[in-house]
Design a protein around this motif. Sequence first.
Motif, short mmCIF file in Angstrom:
data_model
loop_
_atom_site.label_atom_id
_atom_site.label_comp_id
_atom_site.label_asym_id
_atom_site.label_seq_id
_atom_site.Cartn_x
_atom_site.Cartn_y
_atom_site.Cartn_z
N ASP A 7 0.83 -1.20 0.00
CA ASP A 7 0.00 0.00 0.00
C ASP A 7 0.87 1.25 0.00
O ASP A 7 0.60 2.22 -0.72
CB ASP A 7 -0.91 0.04 1.23
N ILE A 8 1.92 1.23 0.82
CA ILE A 8 2.82 2.38 0.89
C ILE A 8 3.54 2.56 -0.44
O ILE A 8 3.65 3.68 -0.94
CB ILE A 8 3.82 2.20 2.04
N MET A 11 1.26 4.23 -2.87
CA MET A 11 1.09 5.66 -2.61
C MET A 11 2.30 6.46 -3.09
O MET A 11 2.15 7.51 -3.73
CB MET A 11 0.87 5.91 -1.12
N ILE A 12 3.49 5.96 -2.80
CA ILE A 12 4.71 6.64 -3.24
C ILE A 12 4.78 6.65 -4.77
O ILE A 12 5.15 7.65 -5.38
CB ILE A 12 5.96 5.99 -2.62
N ASN A 53 7.17 12.18 1.68
CA ASN A 53 6.17 12.23 2.76
C ASN A 53 4.84 12.78 2.28
O ASN A 53 3.78 12.36 2.76
CB ASN A 53 6.70 13.06 3.93
N THR A 55 3.39 12.14 -0.43
CA THR A 55 2.63 11.08 -1.10
C THR A 55 1.95 10.14 -0.12
O THR A 55 0.99 9.46 -0.49
CB THR A 55 3.52 10.25 -2.06
N VAL A 56 2.42 10.08 1.12
CA VAL A 56 1.83 9.18 2.13
C VAL A 56 1.11 9.96 3.23
O VAL A 56 0.71 9.39 4.25
CB VAL A 56 2.89 8.23 2.74
N ALA A 59 -2.18 8.62 4.78
CA ALA A 59 -2.02 7.47 5.66
C ALA A 59 -1.46 7.89 7.02
O ALA A 59 -1.84 7.33 8.05
CB ALA A 59 -1.13 6.42 5.01
N LEU A 65 -0.49 4.79 9.12
CA LEU A 65 0.97 4.71 9.04
C LEU A 65 1.55 5.52 10.18
O LEU A 65 1.38 6.74 10.23
CB LEU A 65 1.45 5.25 7.69
#
Length: 76
Positions: A7-8, A11-12, A53, A55-56, A59, A65
């Motif tokens: 998932d991370i 997102m990145i 950061n 991009t996430v 979360a 996150l």
Amino acid sequence: MAILASDIEAMIRTGFPEAKITVMGDDGAHFSAEVIDESFRGMSRVAQQRAVNATVKSAIDSGALHALALTTKAPD
């Protein structure tokens, strides 16, 4: 609310579609990521990490996150 490494990475990837991205961690909240992207060339390390950061952020803001240790650089 656990989050997966995949998932991370996804997102990145939205912000860095051509990057080499490696995300590690399996406890559902604490991760590390290495992001290598040409767009980082000439940027300070702080600016690179702020870009990742961003991009996430959703979360992080939601609490899904908890921690993301970053290593960022332009390709060799």
